[in-house]
Every structure is written in C-alpha cells, then in structure tokens.
Design a protein around this motif. Structure first.
Motif, PDB file in Angstrom:
ATOM      1  N   ASP A 138       0.855  -1.187   0.000  1.00 58.10           N
ATOM      2  CA  ASP A 138       0.000   0.000   0.000  1.00 58.10           C
ATOM      3  C   ASP A 138       0.886   1.231   0.000  1.00 58.10           C
ATOM      4  OD1 ASP A 138       0.662   0.692   2.717  1.00 58.10           O
ATOM      5  OD2 ASP A 138      -0.970  -0.542   3.458  1.00 58.10           O
ATOM      6  N   ALA A 139       0.274   2.387  -0.305  1.00 60.97           N
ATOM      7  CA  ALA A 139       1.053   3.622  -0.391  1.00 60.97           C
ATOM      8  C   ALA A 139       0.161   4.815  -0.090  1.00 60.97           C
ATOM      9  CB  ALA A 139       1.660   3.762  -1.781  1.00 60.97           C
ATOM     10  N   SER A 140       0.794   5.885   0.364  1.00 65.82           N
ATOM     11  CA  SER A 140       0.126   7.165   0.573  1.00 65.82           C
ATOM     12  C   SER A 140       1.065   8.251   0.061  1.00 65.82           C
ATOM     13  CB  SER A 140      -0.173   7.379   2.062  1.00 65.82           C
ATOM     14  OG  SER A 140       1.003   7.711   2.764  1.00 65.82           O
ATOM     15  N   ALA A 141       0.692   9.479   0.243  1.00 69.69           N
ATOM     16  CA  ALA A 141       1.551  10.589  -0.177  1.00 69.69           C
ATOM     17  C   ALA A 141       2.822  10.651   0.659  1.00 69.69           C
ATOM     18  CB  ALA A 141       0.787  11.907  -0.074  1.00 69.69           C
ATOM     19  N   GLN A 142       2.803  10.089   1.861  1.00 63.61           N
ATOM     20  CA  GLN A 142       3.952  10.184   2.759  1.00 63.61           C
ATOM     21  C   GLN A 142       4.812   8.931   2.849  1.00 63.61           C
ATOM     22  OE1 GLN A 142       2.137  11.397   6.501  1.00 63.61           O
ATOM     23  NE2 GLN A 142       2.980  13.447   6.164  1.00 63.61           N
ATOM     24  N   GLY A 143       4.287   7.775   2.436  1.00 65.25           N
ATOM     25  CA  GLY A 143       5.066   6.560   2.588  1.00 65.25           C
ATOM     26  C   GLY A 143       4.378   5.350   1.993  1.00 65.25           C
ATOM     27  N   ALA A 144       4.961   4.175   2.302  1.00 66.42           N
ATOM     28  CA  ALA A 144       4.433   2.933   1.742  1.00 66.42           C
ATOM     29  C   ALA A 144       4.760   1.769   2.673  1.00 66.42           C
ATOM     30  CB  ALA A 144       5.035   2.673   0.364  1.00 66.42           C
ATOM     31  N   ARG A 145       4.035   0.681   2.466  1.00 65.40           N
ATOM     32  CA  ARG A 145       4.303  -0.580   3.170  1.00 65.40           C
ATOM     33  C   ARG A 145       4.831  -1.547   2.136  1.00 65.40           C
ATOM     34  NH1 ARG A 145       0.508  -5.052   4.777  1.00 65.40           N
ATOM     35  NH2 ARG A 145      -1.013  -3.809   3.629  1.00 65.40           N
ATOM     36  N   LEU A 146       6.014  -2.113   2.401  1.00 69.08           N
ATOM     37  CA  LEU A 146       6.700  -2.974   1.446  1.00 69.08           C
ATOM     38  C   LEU A 146       6.935  -4.357   2.026  1.00 69.08           C
ATOM     39  CD1 LEU A 146       9.545  -0.483   0.406  1.00 69.08           C
ATOM     40  CD2 LEU A 146       7.287  -0.748  -0.662  1.00 69.08           C
ATOM     41  N   MET A 147       7.023  -5.343   1.135  1.00 67.30           N
ATOM     42  CA  MET A 147       7.428  -6.685   1.517  1.00 67.30           C
ATOM     43  C   MET A 147       8.651  -7.041   0.666  1.00 67.30           C
ATOM     44  SD  MET A 147       5.418 -10.334   1.522  1.00 67.30           S
ATOM     45  CE  MET A 147       4.104  -9.715   2.530  1.00 67.30           C
ATOM     46  N   PRO A 148       9.867  -6.811   1.213  1.00 68.24           N
ATOM     47  CA  PRO A 148      11.080  -7.141   0.466  1.00 68.24           C
ATOM     48  C   PRO A 148      11.246  -8.644   0.294  1.00 68.24           C
ATOM     49  CG  PRO A 148      11.576  -5.734   2.358  1.00 68.24           C
ATOM     50  CD  PRO A 148      10.164  -6.203   2.499  1.00 68.24           C
ATOM     51  N   ALA A 149      11.954  -9.038  -0.764  1.00 64.49           N
ATOM     52  CA  ALA A 149      12.250 -10.454  -0.994  1.00 64.49           C
ATOM     53  C   ALA A 149      13.018 -11.024   0.193  1.00 64.49           C
ATOM     54  CB  ALA A 149      13.042 -10.625  -2.286  1.00 64.49           C
ATOM     55  N   SER A 150      13.847 -10.205   0.823  1.00 61.01           N
ATOM     56  CA  SER A 150      14.626 -10.628   1.989  1.00 61.01           C
ATOM     57  C   SER A 150      14.952  -9.414   2.836  1.00 61.01           C
ATOM     58  CB  SER A 150      15.930 -11.301   1.548  1.00 61.01           C
ATOM     59  OG  SER A 150      16.816 -11.424   2.631  1.00 61.01           O
ATOM     60  N   LEU A 151      14.684  -9.492   4.129  1.00 60.32           N
ATOM     61  CA  LEU A 151      15.071  -8.392   5.016  1.00 60.32           C
ATOM     62  C   LEU A 151      16.579  -8.387   5.236  1.00 60.32           C
ATOM     63  CD1 LEU A 151      12.228  -8.328   7.684  1.00 60.32           C
ATOM     64  CD2 LEU A 151      12.664  -6.700   5.855  1.00 60.32           C
ATOM     65  N   GLN A 152      17.214  -9.553   5.077  1.00 56.76           N
ATOM     66  CA  GLN A 152      18.667  -9.627   5.236  1.00 56.76           C
ATOM     67  C   GLN A 152      19.371  -8.873   4.120  1.00 56.76           C
ATOM     68  OE1 GLN A 152      19.248 -13.840   5.429  1.00 56.76           O
ATOM     69  NE2 GLN A 152      18.845 -13.913   7.619  1.00 56.76           N
ATOM     70  N   ASP A 188       7.969  -9.709   8.082  1.00 58.54           N
ATOM     71  CA  ASP A 188       8.603  -9.627   6.765  1.00 58.54           C
ATOM     72  C   ASP A 188       8.176  -8.371   5.990  1.00 58.54           C
ATOM     73  OD1 ASP A 188       6.009 -10.440   6.366  1.00 58.54           O
ATOM     74  OD2 ASP A 188       6.487 -12.029   4.944  1.00 58.54           O
ATOM     75  N   GLU A 189       7.549  -7.420   6.683  1.00 62.91           N
ATOM     76  CA  GLU A 189       7.128  -6.168   6.056  1.00 62.91           C
ATOM     77  C   GLU A 189       7.888  -4.984   6.660  1.00 62.91           C
ATOM     78  OE1 GLU A 189       2.916  -5.758   6.520  1.00 62.91           O
ATOM     79  OE2 GLU A 189       2.491  -7.531   5.318  1.00 62.91           O
ATOM     80  N   ILE A 190       8.061  -3.939   5.850  1.00 62.35           N
ATOM     81  CA  ILE A 190       8.653  -2.705   6.342  1.00 62.35           C
ATOM     82  C   ILE A 190       7.780  -1.527   5.930  1.00 62.35           C
ATOM     83  CG2 ILE A 190      11.020  -3.597   6.276  1.00 62.35           C
ATOM     84  CD1 ILE A 190      11.468  -1.876   3.767  1.00 62.35           C
ATOM     85  N   GLY A 191       7.794  -0.506   6.752  1.00 61.52           N
ATOM     86  CA  GLY A 191       7.141   0.748   6.417  1.00 61.52           C
ATOM     87  C   GLY A 191       8.218   1.745   6.053  1.00 61.52           C
ATOM     88  N   VAL A 192       8.006   2.497   4.998  1.00 63.84           N
ATOM     89  CA  VAL A 192       8.978   3.505   4.592  1.00 63.84           C
ATOM     90  C   VAL A 192       8.318   4.870   4.550  1.00 63.84           C
ATOM     91  CG1 VAL A 192      10.397   1.883   3.276  1.00 63.84           C
ATOM     92  CG2 VAL A 192       8.607   3.162   2.104  1.00 63.84           C
ATOM     93  N   ARG A 193       9.113   5.876   4.845  1.00 58.30           N
ATOM     94  CA  ARG A 193       8.706   7.266   4.777  1.00 58.30           C
ATOM     95  C   ARG A 193       9.382   7.878   3.558  1.00 58.30           C
ATOM     96  NH1 ARG A 193      10.873   8.432   9.273  1.00 58.30           N
ATOM     97  NH2 ARG A 193       9.076   7.747  10.464  1.00 58.30           N
ATOM     98  N   PHE A 194       8.606   8.544   2.703  1.00 57.25           N
ATOM     99  CA  PHE A 194       9.187   9.218   1.560  1.00 57.25           C
ATOM    100  C   PHE A 194       9.891  10.476   2.022  1.00 57.25           C
ATOM    101  CE2 PHE A 194       5.391   7.350  -0.877  1.00 57.25           C
ATOM    102  CZ  PHE A 194       6.084   6.200  -1.165  1.00 57.25           C
TER     103      PHE A 194
END
Length: 89
Positions: free
Chosen positions: A35-49, A78-84
């Motif tokens: 998911d995404a918004s104007a300020q950030g997104a929720r991602l599921m990377p192939a690997s957190l390592q 296994d998910e991360i939140g990012v801030r743009f």
C-alpha cells in the motif's frame, strides 16, 4: 476504529512489483509494494537480510525512471514501512 493518518493509503490486492536500490546503486532488492500514501508505503522485500541501509531508493519501474527516496520507518515481521523523503533543492 477511526483512521488517524493524515493521508489515506491506497492498497494493492496482489502488491505492485518494485525494487529497493541503495543510494549509490551498488545493490538492488526486489519487493512488493502493498500500500502507499503521499507520505510513505508498506513494502514486503524479498529478503530483510538483503536490506542493508536505512535510506534507499524505491524504484517503481524496472528502468528506474519512477522512484522515491525513502527511509525505513518500521519493521514488522517480513514487512517494512517507509517514509518518503523530501528532495532538498
């Protein structure tokens, strides 16, 4: 429970293919944008390592023409939140 976010999020049922790339371009990691918004997104990377930095580019096209500079805001399983991040000019 009422939504407390300033900017509503748009969800993607199957996720959108995207890539996380280091600021210097030395590594790249596949991910799904959930998911995404104007300020950030929720991602599921192939690997957190494989996620080596707190700050990186989120590439929304395989050629890198659509991107946002991000920083990790949170990690949950296994998910991360990012801030743009804003571009300083």
């Amino acid at each position: 429970m009422p939504e407390k976010r300033k900017f509503p999020r748009v969800g993607f049922d199957r996720g959108v293919d995207a890539w996380i790339m280091s600021i210097d371009g030395t590594w790249r990691l596949a991910c799904k944008m959930l998911d995404a918004s104007a300020q950030g997104a929720r991602l599921m990377p192939a690997s957190l390592q494989g996620l080596k930095e707190k700050e990186f580019f989120l590439l929304l096209s395989s050629t890198g023409l659509a991107y946002r500079r991000c920083e990790v805001a949170w990690v949950n399983g296994d998910e991360i939140g990012v801030r743009f991040l804003k571009v300083k000019r």
